[in-house]
Design a protein around this motif. Structure first.
Motif, short mmCIF file in Angstrom:
data_model
loop_
_atom_site.label_atom_id
_atom_site.label_comp_id
_atom_site.label_asym_id
_atom_site.label_seq_id
_atom_site.Cartn_x
_atom_site.Cartn_y
_atom_site.Cartn_z
N SER A 123 68.89 -67.47 -29.11
CA SER A 123 68.49 -66.14 -28.68
C SER A 123 69.02 -65.09 -29.65
O SER A 123 69.93 -65.36 -30.44
N LEU A 124 68.44 -63.88 -29.57
CA LEU A 124 68.92 -62.79 -30.43
C LEU A 124 70.39 -62.53 -30.20
O LEU A 124 71.16 -62.30 -31.15
N ARG A 157 54.23 -58.53 -29.89
CA ARG A 157 55.53 -59.17 -29.67
C ARG A 157 56.54 -58.69 -30.73
O ARG A 157 57.72 -58.53 -30.43
N LEU A 158 56.05 -58.47 -31.92
CA LEU A 158 56.94 -57.98 -32.98
C LEU A 158 57.52 -56.62 -32.57
O LEU A 158 58.73 -56.38 -32.68
N MET A 159 56.65 -55.74 -32.05
CA MET A 159 57.11 -54.40 -31.67
C MET A 159 58.11 -54.48 -30.51
O MET A 159 59.09 -53.75 -30.45
N GLU A 176 62.27 -53.35 -30.53
CA GLU A 176 62.98 -52.61 -29.47
C GLU A 176 64.23 -53.36 -29.02
O GLU A 176 65.31 -52.79 -28.90
N ARG A 177 64.05 -54.66 -28.76
CA ARG A 177 65.15 -55.52 -28.29
C ARG A 177 66.31 -55.51 -29.28
O ARG A 177 67.47 -55.38 -28.91
N VAL A 178 65.96 -55.65 -30.57
CA VAL A 178 66.98 -55.71 -31.62
C VAL A 178 67.79 -54.41 -31.63
O VAL A 178 69.02 -54.43 -31.63
N LEU A 229 59.78 -51.82 -39.68
CA LEU A 229 60.82 -52.84 -39.87
C LEU A 229 61.85 -52.41 -40.91
O LEU A 229 61.55 -51.68 -41.84
N ASP A 230 63.07 -52.92 -40.72
CA ASP A 230 64.13 -52.65 -41.70
C ASP A 230 63.99 -53.56 -42.92
O ASP A 230 64.29 -53.16 -44.03
#
Ligand code: DGT
Ligand code: CA
Ligand code: CA
Ligand code: ZN
Length: 575
Positions: free
Chosen positions: A351-352, A386-388, A392-394, A431-432
C-alpha cells in the motif's frame, strides 16, 4: 591461449590419465602444473616463447614439451590418444560440475552413457546413485544442475551472486574478520563467472575446514589447505582463499582484477623496476620482496592513489589515477530519494502507506510513486481517473503525516509504439515526476525505436526515461536503438535517463552511463521497486553508476527535494 585455457587442458590431461589408471605421480604432476598455470601472474604463452616454462613451479622437461606442443599445434597428441582409448563421452561428463574422473569413467563404461541426455535418464532411473562414492544426494544435485543451468551464458547475475557472497562472508566473519568479496563481484559487474571470496587467518586450514562445512554448502568441488571451491544453493560456485595476514593487500589487489587492469599495473611496475604478484611486490634489482597488508599500500608503492574496484576495467583508470583525476564516486548514502516505485494500485505489492513508511525508514527525503498507466493492458495500469484519485491520496498522506518526508505523485507512463504517451498532457501536468518507459512493441527497428523514444523525450512533461533498453539480463536482449542520438536528445531536452537498479535490468548499463556522463546527460538511479523489499536494491544501481564513473553531482536524486524538483523541470544543462 591464455593461462586459463592452458590450465584447462592440463587439468583434463590429469583427469584422463587418472581414468586410464596411470601412475599417481604423473597425474599429480599435471594437476599441480595446471594449478600453477591457472594462478601464474605471468602470461604462460609469453614464458614459453622465451623458453622459460621451467620457471613455473612443478614444470619439468616432460610437461614443458607438452605445453610447447599445445601452444604450437593447438593440441596435445597424448591427450587425443587418451580420449580415443577411453569410452565415448568421458570429456562431456568431466565438464559436468560434481563429476570427477573416476565417476566420469564409470558413467561411460559401466552405465554405457555417453550423452548428457543419457546421463539425465540414468539419474532418473536411479542408476547413478548406486555407483561407489556417489549416493542419492550427489546424484540429485547433478541432475538439478543439468536441468537448470545458471543462465544461458553460464554467468551468475549480480543480484543473485551478491546476496550469496554476503551470506558466506557473514558466516565466515567470526573466524575470518576481514573476509571480503573479490573478482568481478567486488567490481560489481552485472554478471559474474563465479563468486570469489578472500580473507586472512593464522590458521588458513581451519578456516577452510569451517567453510566447506557451512550448512548451505551443497557440495565441495575442491578442498585444499588454503583454498576451497564449493557449490551453494545447488548451482552457484563459491571460491574461498585464505592466506596469512601480511600479504592481504597484495592478495586482494590481485584477485580483485580485472585481468586487464592487472596487466597494465604490472607493466607500470615493470617500468619502475618492480614485479607485482599476489604475494607481494619484488624489487627486481635487489630481489627483495615487500608485502602489503592493505590495497592502499600496494597502489601507493606503485605511485598511485587507491583505485575503486568498480573502475578497474583496464581502460584509462590508471592514467586518471596518476594524474589525480579519479572521480569521487557517488555512494549509496548520497541518494536522497527514489524516483521509481510501484504500489498495489498497479502491479506492486504494498500500500501507499507501507511504501511511504519504508522509504522514510530507508533514510530518504522523498520517494515517487510511479504506477503503470492503463495502456499496458497488463500490470493493472491506472486510468486517468484512478491516477487523479491516487494523486489526491499521495498528497493526503503527506499532509496527515506532517513528518517532513515527501511522497511524490508520479507515473511510469507507457511510451506507445508511435512515441505518444498513455496519458494526456493535462494529466501529466498534475504529477511531480513522470517516468516514461517502453513495455511493448520491442522488436521495432532501430530507426523507429530511436524516433519513438526521442518523441517521448520531447514531451515537456516527461522528466525521466525509464529502463531505456528494456533488456532483462541473460533473458531478453536490449531493444535496438541509436544510443548516441538518444543521449544527444536527452541532453538537448534536459530529460534524465534512469539507471534502473532492478538487478535483472541494470539499464542504463555501465558503458552507456560513461557516455551519458561525458555528454552531461542527467541521470537518476531508481529502484523500480514492486515491493518494499526491493527498495534496498537501489544499491545495485549505485554500483552501475559507480562503474559509469558518476560522482554525486551527476545523479539528480542526490539533490534535496526542492533542488530536485527544480532540476526535473529545469532547462537543459550545458554540456
Ligand atoms: P569472472 O569470474 O569471469 O566474472 O571474472 P573475474 O575477474 O572474477 O575472474 P576470475 O574469477 O577468473 O579471477 C579473479 C581475479 O583473479 C581476476 O580478475 C584477476 C585474477 N586472476 C585470476 N586468474 C588469473 C590469471 O590467470 N592471470 C592473472 N594475471 N590474473 C588472474
Ligand atoms: Ca570470479
Ligand atoms: Ca574464481
Ligand atoms: Zn517499467
Amino acid at each position: 591461449m591464455n593461462n586459463e585455457q592452458i590450465a584447462g587442458v592440463l587439468r583434463q590431461m590429469a583427469d584422463l590419465l587418472e581414468m586410464k589408471g596411470e601412475v599417481r605421480f604423473k597425474v599429480v604432476a599435471f594437476q599441480k602444473v595446471a594449478r600453477a598455470v591457472a594462478y601464474a601472474t605471468d602470461d604462460v604463452e609469453q614464458l614459453a616463447s622465451e623458453g622459460r616454462l621451467k620457471e613455473i613451479p612443478g614444470v619439468g622437461k616432460g610437461i614443458a614439451s607438452k605445453i610447447d606442443e599445445l601452444l604450437s599445434t593447438g593440441r596435445i597428441e597424448e591427450h587425443d590418444r587418451l580420449v580415443a582409448d577411453l569410452p565415448d563421452g568421458v570429456l562431456l561428463m568431466l565438464d559436468v560440475s560434481g563429476i570427477g574422473p573416476k565417476t566420469a569413467y564409470r558413467i561411460c563404461d559401466e552405465l554405457g552413457v555417453s550423452t548428457l541426455e543419457g546421463l539425465q535418464n540414468a539419474i532418473l532411473a536411479g542408476r547413478l546413485e548406486v555407483l561407489p562414492g556417489m549416493g542419492k544426494k550427489t546424484a540429485e544435485n547433478i541432475l538439478r544442475r543439468l536441468y537448470r543451468p545458471i543462465a544461458k551464458d553460464g554467468r551468475i547475475p549480480l543480484g543473485k551472486a551478491l546476496p550469496i557472497a554476503e551470506r558466506v562472508c557473514e558466516a565466515m566473519r567470526p573466524l575470518v574478520p576481514n573476509v571480503t568479496e573479490a573478482g568481478s563481484l567486488r567490481r560489481l559487474e552485472e554478471t559474474v563467472g563465479d563468486i570469489d571470496i578472500l580473507g586472512t587467518s593464522d590458521d588458513p586450514a581451519g578456516a577452510i575446514e569451517a567453510f566447506v562445512r557451512l550448512p548451505f554448502v551443497d557440495e565441495v568441488l575442491a578442498h585444499g589447505p588454503t583454498k576451497a571451491s564449493v557449490i551453494v544453493d545447488d548451482a552457484y560456485q563459491v571460491d574461498l582463499r585464505i592466506v596469512e595476514h601480511e600479504s592481504f593487500g597484495n592478495l586482494l589487489q590481485h584477485f580483485s582484477g580485472s585481468k586487464e587492469h592487472n596487466v597494465i599495473l604490472r607493466e607500470r611496475a615493470r617500468r619502475m623496476g618492480l614485479s607485482v604478484n599476489e604475494y607481494g611486490i619484488t624489487d627486481l634489482a635487489t630481489g627483495k620482496v615487500e608485502r602489503h597488508t592493505t590495497e592502499e599500500e600496494v597502489y601507493q608503492r606503485l605511485g598511485l592513489p587507491w583505485i575503486p574496484p568498480e573502475l578497474r576495467w583496464g581502460t584509462d583508470e590508471i592514467e586518471l589515477a596518476e594524474q589525480g583525476r579519479l572521480p569521487t564516486l557517488v555512494a549509496l548514502g548520497d541518494l536522497k530519494g527514489d524516483l521509481h516505485c510501484h504500489s498495489e494500485w498497479s502491479d506492486g505489492r504494498d500500500s501507499l502507506e507501507t511504501v511511504r513508511e519504508h522509504a522514510r525508514a530507508q533514510g530518504y527525503e522523498y520517494l515517487a510513486i510511479t504506477d503503470h498507466s492503463s495502456g499496458r493492458g497488463v500490470a493493472n495500469g491506472l486510468t486517468v481517473d484512478r491516477l487523479m484519485e491516487q494523486v489526491e491520496r499521495v498528497h493526503d498522506l503527506d499532509r496527515k503525516a506532517d513528518d517532513g518526508f515527501r511522497l511524490l505523485a508520479g507515473s511510469e507512463v507507457d511510451i506507445r509504439a508511435d512515441g505518444s504517451l498513455d496519458f494526456p498532457d493535462e494529466a501529466l501536468e498534475r504529477l511531480d515526476v513522470v517516468v516514461a518507459s517502453i513495455h511493448s512493441a520491442m522488436t521495432q527497428d532501430r530507426e523507429r525505436m530511436t524516433a519513438r523514444i526521442i518523441t517521448a523525450m520531447e514531451n515537456p512533461h516527461v522528466h525521466v526515461i525509464g529502463h531505456l533498453t528494456a533488456r532483462h539480463i541473460g533473458d531478453r536482449p536490449p531493444v535496438e536503438l541509436d544510443i548516441d542520438a538518444i543521449l544527444a536528445a536527452a541532453q538537448r531536452t534536459g530529460t534524465a535517463i534512469e539507471i534502473n537498479a532492478s538487478p535483472e535490468r541494470l539499464d542504463l548499463k555501465d558503458t552507456y552511463v560513461r557516455r551519458a556522463r561525458q555528454l552531461g546527460v542527467r541521470l537518476v538511479v531508481s529502484s523500480d521497486a514492486h515491493s518494499v523489499l526491493h527498495l534496498p536494491g537501489l544499491r545495485f544501481g549505485v554500483g552501475v553508476a559507480r562503474r559509469g564513473m558518476c560522482e554525486a553531482g551527476d545523479i539528480l536524486n542526490t539533490r534535496p527535494l526542492l533542488e530536485l524538483l527544480a532540476a526535473l523541470k529545469g532547462a537543459a544543462p550545458s554540456p
